[in-house]
Design a protein around this motif. Structure first.
Motif, PDB file in Angstrom:
ATOM      1  N   ALA A  76      65.510 -19.447  76.074  1.00 48.71           N
ATOM      2  CA  ALA A  76      66.248 -18.977  77.250  1.00 48.71           C
ATOM      3  C   ALA A  76      66.264 -17.448  77.293  1.00 48.71           C
ATOM      4  O   ALA A  76      66.102 -16.844  78.357  1.00 48.71           O
ATOM      5  CB  ALA A  76      67.671 -19.533  77.230  1.00 48.71           C
ATOM      6  N   ILE A  77      66.461 -16.822  76.137  1.00 47.89           N
ATOM      7  CA  ILE A  77      66.413 -15.359  76.080  1.00 47.89           C
ATOM      8  C   ILE A  77      65.020 -14.863  76.431  1.00 47.89           C
ATOM      9  O   ILE A  77      64.854 -13.876  77.169  1.00 47.89           O
ATOM     10  CB  ILE A  77      66.830 -14.861  74.684  1.00 47.89           C
ATOM     11  CG1 ILE A  77      68.308 -15.162  74.431  1.00 47.89           C
ATOM     12  CG2 ILE A  77      66.568 -13.359  74.541  1.00 47.89           C
ATOM     13  CD1 ILE A  77      68.788 -14.806  73.034  1.00 47.89           C
ATOM     14  N   ALA A  78      63.988 -15.537  75.927  1.00 46.14           N
ATOM     15  CA  ALA A  78      62.609 -15.144  76.232  1.00 46.14           C
ATOM     16  C   ALA A  78      62.332 -15.216  77.728  1.00 46.14           C
ATOM     17  O   ALA A  78      61.664 -14.331  78.294  1.00 46.14           O
ATOM     18  CB  ALA A  78      61.633 -16.043  75.470  1.00 46.14           C
ATOM     19  N   LEU A 177      58.338 -14.324  70.607  1.00 40.99           N
ATOM     20  CA  LEU A 177      59.656 -14.216  71.223  1.00 40.99           C
ATOM     21  C   LEU A 177      60.236 -15.586  71.535  1.00 40.99           C
ATOM     22  O   LEU A 177      61.451 -15.780  71.491  1.00 40.99           O
ATOM     23  CB  LEU A 177      59.561 -13.377  72.504  1.00 40.99           C
ATOM     24  CG  LEU A 177      60.874 -13.062  73.218  1.00 40.99           C
ATOM     25  CD1 LEU A 177      61.749 -12.141  72.363  1.00 40.99           C
ATOM     26  CD2 LEU A 177      60.609 -12.416  74.578  1.00 40.99           C
ATOM     27  N   TRP A 178      59.373 -16.548  71.822  1.00 39.96           N
ATOM     28  CA  TRP A 178      59.824 -17.890  72.190  1.00 39.96           C
ATOM     29  C   TRP A 178      60.278 -18.690  70.975  1.00 39.96           C
ATOM     30  O   TRP A 178      60.919 -19.734  71.119  1.00 39.96           O
ATOM     31  CB  TRP A 178      58.700 -18.633  72.914  1.00 39.96           C
ATOM     32  CG  TRP A 178      58.380 -18.028  74.238  1.00 39.96           C
ATOM     33  CD1 TRP A 178      57.735 -16.842  74.463  1.00 39.96           C
ATOM     34  CD2 TRP A 178      58.702 -18.551  75.518  1.00 39.96           C
ATOM     35  NE1 TRP A 178      57.634 -16.608  75.807  1.00 39.96           N
ATOM     36  CE2 TRP A 178      58.209 -17.637  76.480  1.00 39.96           C
ATOM     37  CE3 TRP A 178      59.343 -19.710  75.944  1.00 39.96           C
ATOM     38  CZ2 TRP A 178      58.354 -17.849  77.841  1.00 39.96           C
ATOM     39  CZ3 TRP A 178      59.481 -19.920  77.304  1.00 39.96           C
ATOM     40  CH2 TRP A 178      58.998 -18.999  78.234  1.00 39.96           C
ATOM     41  N   THR A 179      59.952 -18.198  69.788  1.00 41.20           N
ATOM     42  CA  THR A 179      60.339 -18.888  68.563  1.00 41.20           C
ATOM     43  C   THR A 179      61.627 -18.339  67.984  1.00 41.20           C
ATOM     44  O   THR A 179      62.548 -19.080  67.666  1.00 41.20           O
ATOM     45  CB  THR A 179      59.219 -18.785  67.511  1.00 41.20           C
ATOM     46  OG1 THR A 179      58.009 -19.321  68.058  1.00 41.20           O
ATOM     47  CG2 THR A 179      59.584 -19.533  66.233  1.00 41.20           C
ATOM     48  N   HIS A 180      61.702 -17.001  67.853  1.00 38.12           N
ATOM     49  CA  HIS A 180      62.869 -16.373  67.243  1.00 38.12           C
ATOM     50  C   HIS A 180      62.916 -14.920  67.691  1.00 38.12           C
ATOM     51  O   HIS A 180      62.005 -14.138  67.394  1.00 38.12           O
ATOM     52  CB  HIS A 180      62.788 -16.466  65.722  1.00 38.12           C
ATOM     53  CG  HIS A 180      64.082 -16.204  65.020  1.00 38.12           C
ATOM     54  ND1 HIS A 180      64.570 -14.929  64.823  1.00 38.12           N
ATOM     55  CD2 HIS A 180      64.998 -17.053  64.466  1.00 38.12           C
ATOM     56  CE1 HIS A 180      65.721 -15.006  64.173  1.00 38.12           C
ATOM     57  NE2 HIS A 180      66.012 -16.281  63.951  1.00 38.12           N
ATOM     58  N   VAL A 181      63.972 -14.543  68.415  1.00 31.96           N
ATOM     59  CA  VAL A 181      64.058 -13.222  69.034  1.00 31.96           C
ATOM     60  C   VAL A 181      64.117 -12.112  67.981  1.00 31.96           C
ATOM     61  O   VAL A 181      63.367 -11.134  68.038  1.00 31.96           O
ATOM     62  CB  VAL A 181      65.283 -13.135  69.972  1.00 31.96           C
ATOM     63  CG1 VAL A 181      65.443 -11.717  70.528  1.00 31.96           C
ATOM     64  CG2 VAL A 181      65.139 -14.133  71.120  1.00 31.96           C
ATOM     65  N   ALA A 182      65.016 -12.241  67.013  1.00 28.31           N
ATOM     66  CA  ALA A 182      65.179 -11.185  66.008  1.00 28.31           C
ATOM     67  C   ALA A 182      63.908 -11.004  65.185  1.00 28.31           C
ATOM     68  O   ALA A 182      63.486  -9.879  64.912  1.00 28.31           O
ATOM     69  CB  ALA A 182      66.367 -11.505  65.103  1.00 28.31           C
ATOM     70  N   ALA A 183      63.289 -12.097  64.777  1.00 24.40           N
ATOM     71  CA  ALA A 183      62.057 -12.004  63.999  1.00 24.40           C
ATOM     72  C   ALA A 183      60.937 -11.397  64.827  1.00 24.40           C
ATOM     73  O   ALA A 183      60.092 -10.657  64.300  1.00 24.40           O
ATOM     74  CB  ALA A 183      61.651 -13.383  63.492  1.00 24.40           C
ATOM     75  N   CYS A 184      60.923 -11.685  66.116  1.00 20.34           N
ATOM     76  CA  CYS A 184      59.918 -11.088  66.997  1.00 20.34           C
ATOM     77  C   CYS A 184      60.083  -9.572  67.058  1.00 20.34           C
ATOM     78  O   CYS A 184      59.095  -8.830  67.059  1.00 20.34           O
ATOM     79  CB  CYS A 184      60.024 -11.693  68.398  1.00 20.34           C
ATOM     80  SG  CYS A 184      58.840 -11.010  69.577  1.00 20.34           S
ATOM     81  N   VAL A 185      61.329  -9.102  67.105  1.00 26.76           N
ATOM     82  CA  VAL A 185      61.577  -7.662  67.099  1.00 26.76           C
ATOM     83  C   VAL A 185      61.026  -7.031  65.816  1.00 26.76           C
ATOM     84  O   VAL A 185      60.405  -5.960  65.838  1.00 26.76           O
ATOM     85  CB  VAL A 185      63.083  -7.371  67.246  1.00 26.76           C
ATOM     86  CG1 VAL A 185      63.385  -5.891  67.014  1.00 26.76           C
ATOM     87  CG2 VAL A 185      63.577  -7.793  68.626  1.00 26.76           C
ATOM     88  N   LEU A 186      61.219  -7.712  64.693  1.00 26.15           N
ATOM     89  CA  LEU A 186      60.698  -7.207  63.423  1.00 26.15           C
ATOM     90  C   LEU A 186      59.178  -7.125  63.432  1.00 26.15           C
ATOM     91  O   LEU A 186      58.594  -6.184  62.889  1.00 26.15           O
ATOM     92  CB  LEU A 186      61.151  -8.105  62.272  1.00 26.15           C
ATOM     93  CG  LEU A 186      62.601  -7.975  61.797  1.00 26.15           C
ATOM     94  CD1 LEU A 186      62.857  -8.963  60.668  1.00 26.15           C
ATOM     95  CD2 LEU A 186      62.910  -6.564  61.333  1.00 26.15           C
ATOM     96  N   VAL A 224      57.670 -17.139  62.529  1.00 26.52           N
ATOM     97  CA  VAL A 224      57.086 -15.948  63.153  1.00 26.52           C
ATOM     98  C   VAL A 224      56.155 -15.234  62.180  1.00 26.52           C
ATOM     99  O   VAL A 224      55.134 -14.666  62.571  1.00 26.52           O
ATOM    100  CB  VAL A 224      58.201 -15.000  63.640  1.00 26.52           C
ATOM    101  CG1 VAL A 224      57.622 -13.674  64.126  1.00 26.52           C
ATOM    102  CG2 VAL A 224      59.010 -15.664  64.748  1.00 26.52           C
ATOM    103  N   PHE A 225      56.509 -15.275  60.889  1.00 25.54           N
ATOM    104  CA  PHE A 225      55.693 -14.628  59.857  1.00 25.54           C
ATOM    105  C   PHE A 225      54.953 -15.675  59.031  1.00 25.54           C
ATOM    106  O   PHE A 225      54.768 -15.511  57.819  1.00 25.54           O
ATOM    107  CB  PHE A 225      56.588 -13.777  58.955  1.00 25.54           C
ATOM    108  CG  PHE A 225      57.334 -12.709  59.695  1.00 25.54           C
ATOM    109  CD1 PHE A 225      56.702 -11.558  60.106  1.00 25.54           C
ATOM    110  CD2 PHE A 225      58.678 -12.872  60.002  1.00 25.54           C
ATOM    111  CE1 PHE A 225      57.379 -10.575  60.797  1.00 25.54           C
ATOM    112  CE2 PHE A 225      59.371 -11.893  60.686  1.00 25.54           C
ATOM    113  CZ  PHE A 225      58.718 -10.742  61.092  1.00 25.54           C
ATOM    114  N   ALA A 226      54.539 -16.754  59.695  1.00 25.75           N
ATOM    115  CA  ALA A 226      53.927 -17.883  58.988  1.00 25.75           C
ATOM    116  C   ALA A 226      52.698 -17.455  58.200  1.00 25.75           C
ATOM    117  O   ALA A 226      52.468 -17.933  57.083  1.00 25.75           O
ATOM    118  CB  ALA A 226      53.566 -18.983  59.982  1.00 25.75           C
ATOM    119  N   GLU A 227      51.890 -16.570  58.750  1.00 27.48           N
ATOM    120  CA  GLU A 227      50.679 -16.142  58.052  1.00 27.48           C
ATOM    121  C   GLU A 227      51.018 -15.412  56.758  1.00 27.48           C
ATOM    122  O   GLU A 227      50.418 -15.669  55.699  1.00 27.48           O
ATOM    123  CB  GLU A 227      49.831 -15.249  58.955  1.00 27.48           C
ATOM    124  CG  GLU A 227      48.478 -14.892  58.355  1.00 27.48           C
ATOM    125  CD  GLU A 227      47.590 -14.168  59.335  1.00 27.48           C
ATOM    126  OE1 GLU A 227      46.679 -13.459  58.877  1.00 27.48           O
ATOM    127  OE2 GLU A 227      47.799 -14.312  60.555  1.00 27.48           O
TER     128      GLU A 227
END
Length: 317
Positions: A76-78, A177-186, A224-227
């Motif tokens: 929803a935030i995305a 961004l669609w997975t996790h907002v804070a992690a996307c910012v990182l 978000v950092f799966a790799e």
């Protein structure tokens, strides 16, 4: 549509929470002034859909983005940020916050002030104090340690943040961004600074996020950092495989010099061989998954519209 220059744009997801969100609209008008523009994303509410009249009654201008179905807090935030990136001018300051009052409107002023620095793109809120159960606090400490161990990054903030428009457009183009907002910012490489703020009480009702939901939300940040996580796990498996080979050599030497007791060498060699085969196979699988995850990462412009049922505009009364 481009709102007035320099106006504050507030993006918030709302799900079955009319009482709290209606009070928040009024508090935003009181603390941030009538020039505040609200982008409320109604995340598929059925019992208590958001009415744009609640924004108008608070003396604010804004929109209610009604979604076709419930997509979850982060999506929803995305969607809200995707809408802002497409419709708003470069001079806006954007704030992302929850609609329940725990992200206090009074804190927005301090949060946005951090954007005045030319070398800052995003200001994220960290918590001075929390009012949670001991179980939640213990889980949060373990989660932050696990996140740092597996991803190599530290995370200490949530969705409450202020962003320059250039940062909003960058985030809106990232599928993370669609997975996790804070992690996307990182992961965005944007210039981030922190602002320590107190957490407020909910205006009304109870949180719809249970412990299982919180755990899922936390592990989505790792996705978000799966790799990076896969590579680190692969390195750990390689080390274990190497140690199993070393252990096998030691067992063989002990057997050769007659130190090992009868049956001990066979048992130790069998266990070490199983460890080696399992970790080696897991390492190969991880390397293949890591290769498959490379590429992509950019959303098509306007992809958020697929989830939008209608956009209702609100004007001050």
């Amino acid at each position: 549509m481009t709102v007035g220059l320099g106006r504050l744009v507030v993006v918030m997801p709302v799900y079955e929470d009319v009482e709290a969100s209606s009070r928040l609209f009024k508090e935003l008008a009181r603390t941030q002034g009538p020039q505040t523009y609200v982008v409320a994303v109604d995340d598929g509410s059925v019992r208590q859909p958001v009415d744009p009249a609640a924004i108008s009654a608070a003396g604010l201008e804004g929109v209610v983005i009604k979604l076709r179905r419930n997509v979850g807090h982060q999506r929803a935030i995305a969607i809200g940020l995707g809408y802002v990136a497409e419709h708003f001018g470069d001079d806006q300051r954007v704030v992302v916050m929850d609609s329940d009052g725990e992200d206090t409107p009074e804190s927005i002023t301090e949060l946005v002030q951090g954007l005045d620095a030319p070398d800052v793109d995003v200001v994220v809120a960290t918590r001075k104090s929390r009012v949670e159960t001991m179980r939640f606090r213990a889980f949060y400490v373990v989660y932050k340690w696990l996140f740092a161990l597996l991803s190599g990054r530290k995370i200490s903030f949530g969705n409450f943040m202020a962003i320059k428009m250039a940062g909003v457009r960058r985030l809106a183009a990232m599928q993370e961004l669609w997975t996790h907002v804070a992690a996307c910012v990182l992961s965005s490489k944007l210039r981030v600074t922190t602002c320590a703020l107190n957490r407020g009480p909910r205006y009304a009702g109870r949180s719809k996020m249970n412990f299982v939901g919180l755990a899922l939300h936390g592990f989505r940040a790792l996705m978000v950092f799966a790799e990076d996580v896969l590579v680190r796990v692969g390195i750990a498996c390689t080390l274990v495989a190497g140690l199993s080979i070393l252990g096998g050599v030691v067992a063989l030497v002990l057997k050769a010099i007659g130190v090992a007791t009868p049956g001990w060498f066979s048992l130790a060699a069998g266990i070490l061989l199983l460890v080696f085969l399992q970790t080696a196979a897991l390492t190969l699988i991880i390397l293949m998954l890591s290769g498959m995850m490379r590429g992509g990462g950019v959303l098509l412009s306007g992809s958020y519209r697929d989830f939008v049922a209608e956009v209702l505009h609100a004007r001050p009364e």
